[in-house]
Scaffold this motif. Structure first.
Motif, mmCIF file in Angstrom:
data_model
loop_
_atom_site.group_PDB
_atom_site.id
_atom_site.type_symbol
_atom_site.label_atom_id
_atom_site.label_comp_id
_atom_site.label_asym_id
_atom_site.label_seq_id
_atom_site.Cartn_x
_atom_site.Cartn_y
_atom_site.Cartn_z
ATOM 1 N N VAL A 184 -60.096 -50.421 3.467
ATOM 2 C CA VAL A 184 -58.772 -50.537 2.852
ATOM 3 C C VAL A 184 -58.112 -49.162 2.819
ATOM 4 C CG1 VAL A 184 -57.480 -51.125 0.764
ATOM 5 C CG2 VAL A 184 -59.458 -52.503 1.442
ATOM 6 N N GLU A 241 -54.684 -47.076 1.578
ATOM 7 C CA GLU A 241 -53.538 -47.175 0.676
ATOM 8 C C GLU A 241 -52.865 -45.817 0.531
ATOM 9 O OE1 GLU A 241 -54.595 -48.048 -3.406
ATOM 10 O OE2 GLU A 241 -56.653 -47.401 -3.027
ATOM 11 N N LYS A 257 -45.888 -42.262 -2.288
ATOM 12 C CA LYS A 257 -45.246 -43.498 -1.833
ATOM 13 C C LYS A 257 -43.791 -43.293 -1.415
ATOM 14 C CE LYS A 257 -48.156 -47.007 -3.975
ATOM 15 N NZ LYS A 257 -48.237 -48.162 -4.893
ATOM 16 N N ASN A 261 -47.010 -53.059 -1.584
ATOM 17 C CA ASN A 261 -47.913 -52.163 -2.306
ATOM 18 C C ASN A 261 -48.367 -50.976 -1.468
ATOM 19 O OD1 ASN A 261 -48.075 -53.676 -4.795
ATOM 20 N ND2 ASN A 261 -49.261 -55.195 -3.655
ATOM 21 N N LYS A 312 -50.349 -50.860 1.116
ATOM 22 C CA LYS A 312 -51.787 -50.933 1.348
ATOM 23 C C LYS A 312 -52.023 -51.705 2.640
ATOM 24 C CE LYS A 312 -54.583 -51.968 -1.968
ATOM 25 N NZ LYS A 312 -55.245 -52.682 -3.090
ATOM 26 N N SER A 356 -55.511 -53.419 5.167
ATOM 27 C CA SER A 356 -56.948 -53.589 5.366
ATOM 28 C C SER A 356 -57.218 -53.878 6.836
ATOM 29 C CB SER A 356 -57.490 -54.727 4.493
ATOM 30 O OG SER A 356 -56.847 -55.951 4.806
#
Length: 204
Positions: free
Chosen positions: A138, A140, A146, A173, A175, A177
């Motif tokens: 993952v 992020e 951000k 968000n 993020k 994966s």
């Protein structure tokens, strides 16, 4: 070979192919090779052909020659086809994944963003562009980063490129994966490349 800091468009002009997906590379104002005398057409040698194929990949992924050599050794030691393993090793570098997520316009910007530690990998700070991701990982964006990454992503979005299917992106968000490794045929490069010539370059 990697970490090139000079004029990036000159790389595309020198190789005759776009080494990035941005308009300056895809549709350059000048198409002749850089230099006072431009390009003199001559029949390329076998070594010249192999070298050009290697340079296209090296500049597109912003990878040094010794790193490419190491990837090739890993690919050759694998039970799978060398060209497929070689490409997977390049595609799953963290800086390239950031580019594929459209969080950066170019590999050079992606490398800088990773080096400045704007991301977390599996919850941990990461600042090494060459780190390879694997299924289940993952990625992020740090909270404090951000706004910066969002601005870069908006610019990257203007290129009209989509996130590949092997990456699940949570845009809201910031993020993502890794769901699986990329298939050889689904990797889209802005130029054609003969991986067999690169294999020959490092093995013959």
């Amino acid at each position: 070979m990697g970490n090139y800091t000079g004029p990036k468009v000159k790389l595309s002009r020198a190789l005759g192919v776009p080494v990035a997906e941005t308009p300056k590379h895809v549709s350059p104002k000048k198409t002749n090779r850089p230099g006072a005398h431009g390009y003199r057409r001559q029949k390329p040698t076998l070594y010249g052909v192999q070298l050009k194929e290697k340079q296209k990949i090296a500049y597109y992924y912003n990878v040094k020659n010794n790193q490419l050599r190491r990837y090739m050794k890993l690919a050759e030691s694998s039970k799978d086809a060398s060209d497929k393993v070689f490409q997977t090793l390049l595609e799953t570098r963290l800086d390239n994944v950031v580019r594929r997520l459209r969080w950066a316009r170019t590999i050079w910007q992606a490398r800088q963003m990773v080096s400045h530690a704007h991301f977390r990998l599996n919850g941990r700070r990461v600042d090494i562009p060459s780190v390879r991701v694997k299924p289940g990982d993952v990625i992020e964006v740090k909270e404090r980063s951000k706004k910066f990454v969002q601005q870069a992503a908006e610019e990257a979005g203007s290129l009209g490129l989509s996130v590949p299917e092997w990456i699940a992106s949570d845009t809201g968000n910031m993020k993502a994966s890794i769901t699986r490794l990329p298939e050889f045929d689904e990797v889209r490069l802005p130029f054609d490349v003969d991986f067999s010539k690169i294999i020959e370059f490092y093995t013959l």
